[in-house]
Write a protein that holds these residues in place. Structure first.
Motif, PDB file in Angstrom:
ATOM      1  N   TYR A 117      91.840  23.380 -29.865  1.00  0.00           N
ATOM      2  CA  TYR A 117      92.132  21.963 -29.579  1.00  0.00           C
ATOM      3  C   TYR A 117      93.427  21.811 -28.791  1.00  0.00           C
ATOM      4  O   TYR A 117      94.451  22.376 -29.141  1.00  0.00           O
ATOM      5  N   ALA A 151      89.021  17.689 -19.151  1.00  0.00           N
ATOM      6  CA  ALA A 151      88.440  18.902 -19.756  1.00  0.00           C
ATOM      7  C   ALA A 151      88.750  18.958 -21.256  1.00  0.00           C
ATOM      8  O   ALA A 151      87.862  19.235 -22.076  1.00  0.00           O
ATOM      9  N   MET A 152      89.990  18.687 -21.625  1.00  0.00           N
ATOM     10  CA  MET A 152      90.378  18.697 -23.049  1.00  0.00           C
ATOM     11  C   MET A 152      89.590  17.652 -23.827  1.00  0.00           C
ATOM     12  O   MET A 152      89.195  17.864 -24.973  1.00  0.00           O
ATOM     13  N   THR A 154      86.596  16.356 -23.080  1.00  0.00           N
ATOM     14  CA  THR A 154      85.187  16.748 -23.205  1.00  0.00           C
ATOM     15  C   THR A 154      85.033  17.726 -24.370  1.00  0.00           C
ATOM     16  O   THR A 154      84.159  17.586 -25.226  1.00  0.00           O
ATOM     17  N   TRP A 155      85.935  18.696 -24.390  1.00  0.00           N
ATOM     18  CA  TRP A 155      85.883  19.707 -25.449  1.00  0.00           C
ATOM     19  C   TRP A 155      86.067  19.061 -26.830  1.00  0.00           C
ATOM     20  O   TRP A 155      85.306  19.339 -27.763  1.00  0.00           O
ATOM     21  N   GLU A 159      83.564  19.167 -30.066  1.00  0.00           N
ATOM     22  CA  GLU A 159      83.995  19.813 -31.307  1.00  0.00           C
ATOM     23  C   GLU A 159      83.975  18.821 -32.466  1.00  0.00           C
ATOM     24  O   GLU A 159      83.606  19.157 -33.585  1.00  0.00           O
ATOM     25  N   LEU A 178      83.244  27.888 -29.040  1.00  0.00           N
ATOM     26  CA  LEU A 178      84.057  26.708 -28.694  1.00  0.00           C
ATOM     27  C   LEU A 178      85.483  27.127 -28.321  1.00  0.00           C
ATOM     28  O   LEU A 178      86.069  26.608 -27.372  1.00  0.00           O
ATOM     29  N   LYS A 179      86.025  28.077 -29.070  1.00  0.00           N
ATOM     30  CA  LYS A 179      87.384  28.558 -28.796  1.00  0.00           C
ATOM     31  C   LYS A 179      87.428  29.216 -27.404  1.00  0.00           C
ATOM     32  O   LYS A 179      88.342  28.978 -26.611  1.00  0.00           O
ATOM     33  N   VAL A 181      85.427  28.630 -24.861  1.00  0.00           N
ATOM     34  CA  VAL A 181      85.295  27.591 -23.832  1.00  0.00           C
ATOM     35  C   VAL A 181      86.614  26.807 -23.691  1.00  0.00           C
ATOM     36  O   VAL A 181      87.034  26.477 -22.575  1.00  0.00           O
ATOM     37  N   ALA A 182      87.271  26.529 -24.812  1.00  0.00           N
ATOM     38  CA  ALA A 182      88.555  25.793 -24.759  1.00  0.00           C
ATOM     39  C   ALA A 182      89.556  26.551 -23.894  1.00  0.00           C
ATOM     40  O   ALA A 182      90.259  25.959 -23.056  1.00  0.00           O
ATOM     41  N   LEU A 185      88.489  26.340 -20.226  1.00  0.00           N
ATOM     42  CA  LEU A 185      88.796  25.016 -19.667  1.00  0.00           C
ATOM     43  C   LEU A 185      90.296  24.881 -19.406  1.00  0.00           C
ATOM     44  O   LEU A 185      90.712  24.295 -18.400  1.00  0.00           O
TER      45      LEU A 185
END
Ligand code: 0O2
Length: 202
Positions: A117, A151-152, A154-155, A159, A178-179, A181-182, A185
């Motif tokens: 995050y 981008a942040m 969207t993520w 999540e 997810l991590k 992809v974060a 991004l």
């Protein structure tokens, strides 16, 4: 009775006034610099049900004091920017507002949370014409602002959605993805920032 008590009716107005002030900051910036300060701005008053749940989770009494003093996100705004630099420009401009007082900052962009995050969180106190829970009029209210890139954002939406799905078969695998992809991004955000800088330099 609302958990926000007699103060419930003031919250949407304080939200609107704060949004309007930030819109003005954005317009003045665009006029001066010929580019957008942020991509979009949104806000909400936390629903009574969510605030009640949050207070119960923290073992707080279900009172306006808990909802408006112990919790500081009854009024929440999100500023979504195109570039990381713009987030820090926004923060500087918010700090220059005489009726906004920043009381807490968390930079999850420099220090991402272990799950990936990223976002910059500010808690500020705004001066309002309304009575506050301490009995002052004009009163002061807390407002939480989250600043992120597209981008942040969207993520975080994806999540957040996952957190509320309890029937996911392989949560470890999804958290790991997810991590990953974060982090990808975040790397794209840095690249986009660099490209903008190169374009600026000509
Ligand atoms: P909601 O439903 O979005 O409002 P607090 O929890 O506010 O008492 P804390 O622990 O200091 O205080 O909060 P922090 O770290 O500043 O985070 C507050 C908000 O940021 C959360 O509000 C989320 O909106 C968002 N947030 C923080 N961590 C994450 C994360 O890992 N993923 C996502 N998607 N969002 C996050 P709420 O009240 O938890 O939820």
């Amino acid at each position: 009775m609302s958990i926000y008590g007699n103060y419930a009716s003031y919250l949407p107005q304080i939200l609107e006034d704060t949004l309007a002030q930030i819109r003005e900051i954005g317009q003045a910036y665009q006029k001066q610099n010929g580019q957008k300060l942020y991509e979009h701005l949104e806000g909400r008053v936390k629903s009574e049900a969510s605030m009640t749940q949050k207070c119960q989770k923290k073992n707080l009494p279900l009172t306006p004091e808990s909802a408006l003093l112990e919790n500081r996100d009854a009024i929440g705004l999100r500023i979504v920017c195109n570039f990381i630099d713009d987030i820090y420009t926004c923060i500087d401009l918010l700090k220059q507002q005489p009726n906004f007082k920043i009381v807490k900052e968390k930079d999850y962009i420099t220090d991402a949370k272990p799950n990936g995050y990223r976002s910059y969180h500010l808690i500020m106190v705004v001066e309002t014409p309304f009575e506050d829970v301490r009995g002052n009029k004009p009163g002061k209210y807390y407002v939480e602002i989250q600043l992120r890139t597209i981008a942040m954002d969207t993520w975080a939406s994806l999540e957040h959605e996952m957190k509320y799905k309890h029937d996911i078969k392989n949560p470890e695998r999804i958290s790991k993805e997810l991590k990953r992809v974060a982090d990808e991004l975040a790397s794209c955000d840095v690249s986009l920032q660099t490209i903008r800088q190169l374009i600026k330099e000509g």
